[in-house]
Scaffold this motif. Structure first.
Motif, mmCIF file in Angstrom:
data_model
loop_
_atom_site.group_PDB
_atom_site.id
_atom_site.type_symbol
_atom_site.label_atom_id
_atom_site.label_comp_id
_atom_site.label_asym_id
_atom_site.label_seq_id
_atom_site.Cartn_x
_atom_site.Cartn_y
_atom_site.Cartn_z
ATOM 1 N N SER A 71 -32.802 47.681 79.761
ATOM 2 C CA SER A 71 -33.914 46.950 80.351
ATOM 3 C C SER A 71 -33.868 45.501 79.892
ATOM 4 O O SER A 71 -33.172 45.156 78.934
ATOM 5 C CB SER A 71 -35.248 47.583 79.960
ATOM 6 N N ASN A 74 -39.687 43.508 81.683
ATOM 7 C CA ASN A 74 -40.260 44.664 82.385
ATOM 8 C C ASN A 74 -39.333 45.184 83.482
ATOM 9 O O ASN A 74 -39.756 45.936 84.345
ATOM 10 C CB ASN A 74 -41.633 44.316 82.981
ATOM 11 N N TYR A 75 -38.075 44.799 83.436
ATOM 12 C CA TYR A 75 -37.095 45.195 84.463
ATOM 13 C C TYR A 75 -36.112 46.205 83.892
ATOM 14 O O TYR A 75 -35.439 45.925 82.895
ATOM 15 C CB TYR A 75 -36.323 43.964 84.953
ATOM 16 N N THR A 77 -32.709 47.565 84.123
ATOM 17 C CA THR A 77 -31.502 46.989 84.720
ATOM 18 C C THR A 77 -30.403 48.012 84.967
ATOM 19 O O THR A 77 -29.410 47.690 85.623
ATOM 20 C CB THR A 77 -30.958 45.853 83.834
ATOM 21 N N MET A 110 -40.306 47.148 86.925
ATOM 22 C CA MET A 110 -39.558 46.855 88.147
ATOM 23 C C MET A 110 -38.123 47.352 87.981
ATOM 24 O O MET A 110 -37.627 47.490 86.865
ATOM 25 C CB MET A 110 -39.510 45.342 88.397
ATOM 26 N N LEU A 111 -37.462 47.583 89.116
ATOM 27 C CA LEU A 111 -36.043 47.912 89.090
ATOM 28 C C LEU A 111 -35.442 47.704 90.470
ATOM 29 O O LEU A 111 -36.157 47.665 91.464
ATOM 30 C CB LEU A 111 -35.806 49.343 88.601
ATOM 31 N N ASP A 112 -34.136 47.531 90.497
ATOM 32 C CA ASP A 112 -33.369 47.506 91.736
ATOM 33 C C ASP A 112 -32.691 48.864 91.836
ATOM 34 O O ASP A 112 -31.906 49.232 90.960
ATOM 35 C CB ASP A 112 -32.305 46.408 91.713
ATOM 36 N N TYR A 126 -42.446 55.362 91.690
ATOM 37 C CA TYR A 126 -42.057 54.007 92.077
ATOM 38 C C TYR A 126 -42.258 53.821 93.575
ATOM 39 O O TYR A 126 -42.072 54.758 94.358
ATOM 40 C CB TYR A 126 -40.592 53.734 91.717
ATOM 41 N N ILE A 146 -35.903 47.217 96.046
ATOM 42 C CA ILE A 146 -36.613 46.627 94.915
ATOM 43 C C ILE A 146 -37.878 47.462 94.754
ATOM 44 O O ILE A 146 -38.669 47.584 95.692
ATOM 45 C CB ILE A 146 -36.940 45.147 95.173
ATOM 46 N N GLU A 148 -41.220 49.104 92.203
ATOM 47 C CA GLU A 148 -42.077 48.879 91.051
ATOM 48 C C GLU A 148 -42.977 50.084 90.831
ATOM 49 O O GLU A 148 -43.201 50.893 91.730
ATOM 50 C CB GLU A 148 -42.932 47.613 91.211
#
Length: 154
Positions: A71, A74-75, A77, A110-112, A126, A146, A148
């Motif tokens: 991470s 707050n992402y 990764t 958040m994340l991709d 999410y 994307i 969240e």
């Protein structure tokens, strides 16, 4: 089963987890060029940077590293679990640990999400808030969601 902070001596094993998972899973969802892009992105140098940040962990079963997560703020990764350990809740365990760390300082994570992982993240609450497209060579496009999740409401 325990999730621990990754150390530099784990870099080769983490590299293997990432590359094995990418080569086994991504071709089912993306053109070959996308899998190659991710393998190049997850170089040993990149892994060592993640380890040095203190934000990369590994999930260990006995003496075997079965997955990894990372991470940044707050992402989230990246979350990767070796194919032979998938669909057994190990990805969720990694996510639990990452979210527990993020909630200490943030209300939202958040994340991709790769196409392969969208369903896992949706089951965890999410929501898609956007779509990303990254153009590679030869008109190949890497598409992703994307996403969240609200961890707490203030």
């Amino acid at each position: 089963m325990k999730y621990i902070t990754a150390t530099p001596d784990m870099a080769d094993v983490i590299y293997n987890v990432l590359h094995t998972t990418i080569k086994a899973v991504y071709p089912k969802y993306y053109p070959e060029e996308v899998a190659e892009f991710f393998c190049q992105h997850h170089s040993k140098e990149h892994i060592l940077e993640g380890i040095a940040s203190g934000n990369m962990g590994v999930l260990v079963d006995g003496n075997v590293i079965v997955g990894t997560g990372c991470s940044d703020g707050n992402y989230i990764t990246g979350v990767y679990v070796l194919p032979c350990y998938q669909k057994q809740g190990f990805g969720s365990q990694i996510m639990d640990c990452l979210e527990a760390e993020i909630i200490k300082n943030h209300n939202v994570v958040m994340l991709d999400a790769s196409l392969a992982a969208v369903c896992l993240y949706e089951r965890r609450g999410y929501k898609t808030v956007g779509h990303g497209v990254y153009e590679l060579e030869n008109d190949v496009k890497l598409v992703y969601e994307i996403m969240e999740k609200k961890l707490r409401v203030d």
